[in-house]
Scaffold this motif. Sequence first.
Motif, short mmCIF file in Angstrom:
data_model
loop_
_atom_site.label_atom_id
_atom_site.label_comp_id
_atom_site.label_asym_id
_atom_site.label_seq_id
_atom_site.Cartn_x
_atom_site.Cartn_y
_atom_site.Cartn_z
N ARG A 72 21.62 -13.27 -3.06
CA ARG A 72 20.61 -14.33 -3.07
C ARG A 72 19.22 -13.75 -2.80
NH1 ARG A 72 20.74 -19.77 -2.32
NH2 ARG A 72 22.93 -19.98 -1.78
N ARG A 75 18.15 -11.73 -5.86
CA ARG A 75 17.77 -12.61 -6.98
C ARG A 75 16.33 -13.08 -6.83
NH1 ARG A 75 18.70 -12.01 -10.99
NH2 ARG A 75 20.86 -12.59 -11.36
N PRO A 79 14.05 -11.30 -10.21
CA PRO A 79 14.64 -12.42 -10.96
C PRO A 79 15.45 -11.97 -12.18
CG PRO A 79 12.37 -12.91 -10.38
CD PRO A 79 12.60 -11.48 -9.98
N THR A 82 20.65 -7.90 -13.13
CA THR A 82 22.08 -8.18 -13.21
C THR A 82 22.65 -7.80 -11.84
OG1 THR A 82 22.16 -7.69 -15.56
CG2 THR A 82 24.25 -7.59 -14.36
N ILE A 83 23.30 -8.75 -11.17
CA ILE A 83 23.71 -8.53 -9.77
C ILE A 83 25.22 -8.72 -9.61
CG2 ILE A 83 23.36 -9.21 -7.36
CD1 ILE A 83 20.68 -10.46 -8.20
N LEU A 100 22.92 -19.13 -9.48
CA LEU A 100 21.95 -18.03 -9.37
C LEU A 100 22.26 -16.87 -10.32
CD1 LEU A 100 21.39 -17.86 -5.49
CD2 LEU A 100 20.03 -19.02 -7.22
N ASP A 101 23.22 -17.06 -11.22
CA ASP A 101 23.58 -16.03 -12.19
C ASP A 101 23.94 -14.72 -11.46
OD1 ASP A 101 24.01 -14.62 -14.50
OD2 ASP A 101 21.88 -14.29 -14.93
N ILE A 102 24.91 -14.82 -10.57
CA ILE A 102 25.39 -13.67 -9.80
C ILE A 102 26.84 -13.42 -10.18
CG2 ILE A 102 25.99 -12.94 -7.45
CD1 ILE A 102 23.46 -14.63 -6.61
#
Length: 367
Positions: A72, A75, A79, A82-83, A100-102
């Motif tokens: 978090r 991110r 922004p 890739t996490i 959050l696209d994690i």
Amino acid sequence: MSIPVSEAGAVLTIDLGALARNWQALAALGPGAECGAVVKADAYGLGIEQAGPALAKAGCRTFFVAHLSEARRLRAAVPSATIYVLNGLFGEALETYAALDIRPVLGSREDVERFAAFCETIGRRLPAAVHVDTGMNRLGLDLAEAALLAEPGTAALAFEPALLMSHFACADEPGHPLTTRQIDRFAQMRGLFPGVPGSLANSAGCTLASARHDLLRPGVALYGARFVAGREPLEPVVRLEAPIVQVRGVRAGDTVGYGAAWTAPRPSRIAVLSVGYADGYLRQAGSTDRKTGAPVRVNGVICPLAGRVSMDLIAVDVTNAGAVEAGGMATLIGDGIGLDDVAEAAGTIGYEILTSLGRRYHRRYVD
Ligand SMILES: *Cc1c(COP(=O)(O)O)cnc(C)c1O
């Protein structure tokens, strides 16, 4: 939220330029592979909000953290990153991955089933890494579980296997037989997942051509610590300096500090520095009559610790360092004193020194 220098004890300087150059040096080791970065544990103690953007600016696109809370923070700081979250699925917070696209790193059959069910519920095929075990016996699916997952029609179809990864146990010891076995097992596992990119190399693994695959995952080497036994680390990233708060004379036979563990062998001058184990300068780095502690540079001269490390203070024998006065600074890491020298004196590894670095320092980020 750095503490002002006028109110702090010691000063921690973090060289983000050196961090970026270290990443570039690791990326250059595997020109055919993408180079990611492991920024777990607050970028090994150096600050994820600063290290993340510096690495992204150097060209890093893929990052690994341990906890969802770290993802978090990253991110927010980067922004576009890739996490991946290494520590398995945080099953109570599944919506966070989607929101959050994690990407989770699924490390067990339960993780796989739970994430697949979540994807089915929300009707989205979210990306995730599949972690397979090749000999570490910590996280990861075994060969039988991986084979089951690879069968058509299984839960795997509900999410997108974006990465197949495994982790080395001993790659930092050149020639260790387990490393060869892990490389072979990983190659076998990859055969089960054609077309899925692979990642095996931690910092040490980056030096082994057969371990590089598609994505490098260096951590500690980025931060300037030793990553292969007998090999020089990359550029130092961390510098630790502490103010001298007092200088005093002691007589031969006087003891210094808690436990009277260190006895002056001659009339000595002792500098007292404002740094201690509460700052992550480990207590085990101290000295006694039987053991030399970590080195400290004062006035350009390497001086030994005198006695135990206190919570907030250490004492240094500066008898050989010429005119030393209160108000000056001493260097604990830097100027030829490596993270690994402190680690060795404390009987530990550079990783632990880095991640112990305290929150009380005045932190200075330079480029
Ligand atoms: C910590 C970690 C890394 C990075 O290891 P270093 O030895 O610091 O390079 C890579 N992969 C996984 C799974 C890790 O836990």
